[in-house]
Scaffold this active site. Sequence first.
Site, short mmCIF file in Angstrom:
data_model
loop_
_atom_site.label_atom_id
_atom_site.label_comp_id
_atom_site.label_asym_id
_atom_site.label_seq_id
_atom_site.Cartn_x
_atom_site.Cartn_y
_atom_site.Cartn_z
N HIS A 1 0.84 -1.20 0.00
CA HIS A 1 0.00 0.00 0.00
C HIS A 1 0.88 1.27 0.00
O HIS A 1 0.73 2.15 -0.86
CB HIS A 1 -0.91 -0.03 1.24
CG HIS A 1 -1.81 1.17 1.37
ND1 HIS A 1 -3.12 1.15 0.97
CD2 HIS A 1 -1.59 2.41 1.85
CE1 HIS A 1 -3.66 2.34 1.20
NE2 HIS A 1 -2.76 3.12 1.74
N GLU A 2 1.80 1.33 0.93
CA GLU A 2 2.66 2.53 1.02
C GLU A 2 3.54 2.66 -0.22
O GLU A 2 3.86 3.77 -0.66
CB GLU A 2 3.51 2.50 2.30
CG GLU A 2 2.71 2.47 3.62
CD GLU A 2 1.64 3.55 3.74
OE1 GLU A 2 1.79 4.63 3.14
OE2 GLU A 2 0.63 3.30 4.43
N HIS B 1 1.71 4.65 -2.75
CA HIS B 1 1.82 6.10 -2.51
C HIS B 1 3.18 6.60 -2.99
O HIS B 1 3.29 7.66 -3.61
CB HIS B 1 1.70 6.41 -1.01
CG HIS B 1 0.30 6.34 -0.47
ND1 HIS B 1 -0.71 7.14 -0.94
CD2 HIS B 1 -0.26 5.58 0.52
CE1 HIS B 1 -1.83 6.88 -0.26
NE2 HIS B 1 -1.58 5.93 0.62
N GLU C 1 -4.74 7.95 -2.63
CA GLU C 1 -5.22 6.66 -2.12
C GLU C 1 -5.57 5.72 -3.28
O GLU C 1 -5.49 4.51 -3.15
CB GLU C 1 -6.42 6.90 -1.20
CG GLU C 1 -6.78 5.76 -0.28
CD GLU C 1 -5.74 5.42 0.79
OE1 GLU C 1 -4.74 6.16 0.94
OE2 GLU C 1 -5.91 4.40 1.47
ZN ZN Z 1 -2.99 5.25 2.05
#
Ligand code: ZN
Length: 509
Positions: A273-274, A277, A303
Amino acid sequence: MPPVNRLENLEAIVQQFKELDETMTHYSDMLSLAGWDQQVMAPPKGKSYFSKVRGTLSTELFRLATSDQIGELLNALSRPEVQQQLDAATKAAVRERKRSYDKDKKIPEKLHKDFTIHTANARTVWEEARKENHFEKFRPTLERTVELVRQYSELYGYEKHPYDALLDDYEPGLTVEQLDRIFGTLRERTVQLLERIRHSPQQPRHAFEGAFDVSQQEKFNLHIIPLLGYDLDAGRLDVTAHPFAITMNVGDVRITTRYFENDPKGSLFATIHETGHAIYEQGVNAEYEGSVISSGVSLGIHESQSRFLENMVGRSEAFWERYFGDYKSFFPGKFENLSVRDFYRSVNIVAPTFIRVEADEVTYNLHIMIRYELEKGLVAGELEVKDLPRLWNEKMREYLGVEPPTDTLGVLQDVHWAYGAFGYFPTYTLGNLYSAQIRKTILKQFPDFYDIIRRGQFSVIREWLRENIHQHGSVYTPSELIERVTGEPLNPDYLVEYFEEKYSDVYGL
Ligand code: ZN
């Protein structure tokens, strides 16, 4: 200031604006670095002094951002005849700086200071209340936060709903009217899908049993994130209580994760997830460095990049067909009698939880809707803080069919309200919606999308994302960007379609 009607004067004004934009960006960069250091590196005894340093830097930045000098430059550069002469990047930087300037100028210094001090203290009160499962302890503090947030909303101004003024801080242009419509559709169809999942006779089995060596988990993360396009020469992976990604500049975008011996899945997907980003920020056009536009455009679009990588790539069957062998080799003796298919189904188990951050991708948005409805009611003065624990539990029962046994596992679980971030939560669901719409566009461009992933060629997709989304930083507004990339405004149907397609497969519906 010289008049802008002559070209050489315009050039001088643009130059002055760029210099100020860069100075402010440098302050923000140092604030990020100090924030990262406080959470990752600083020894415990040095942390409180660091808070003061950050306070000073942040006050200086606020002064610059609301100074008469920037105000005059922004006014001159916002005139329609001047706008026509600016290039897209400068125009966007003016737009972004003006948006913050106009909002900041509406807030009296005293309110700004009261809010900063109050929310800093509120965090400590919230931490204690959560630990002791004692909502009443947090109630007076939260009542004051709501009072302050409502003052902000009134001062910012809004057309239809006071919550609109707050949403705009996190997702420029987003309104209650849009959200009510989008969330309405999403909720109805999610609840229907959940019913079918619940009654499916083909429930996936849990693949993760026993303890998983933390250093091996870390080694696998460092193995997989470069394959997903994260440049470790322009970033690093560290450990914190709550995972995050943070940008110093295009060549320095850092991420953090956390490890639990008994929950390798949580750490793995938090890391992916990170990474989503981070590859967004690493992909911004280097020419924008030193400007406000050198970062992702909104929390929702951000997101979308993390959720796309985590759920649509990282939790796809194709991904694990490629990497399950690698993963197993990091944990000898685990997953011995497990097929790739079983592993894939296991990382996509849908089950209502009390805790938002532990939720699967289907139930996740229901957690967001609960917070949204409560926030909206509080800001409009239709709900009272004292009723929150009861309302929270009622909504959990209604939407998710489970009721938290304690407030620690319920209304007290998230930090956002403690620091006054009302209007933030909806951007999480917005990210999911954007990601599904972007996925649909990618599938049109690359009908063999899953074969590409199966062959371990994610770089092809990363390049497409860079070309179409990442490189632009904040040049386009969120709604401009989504229309440019996908050819239409935000449409919640794509997320529902994606859920229905994927979970029909996982649960044999
Ligand atoms: Zn996030």
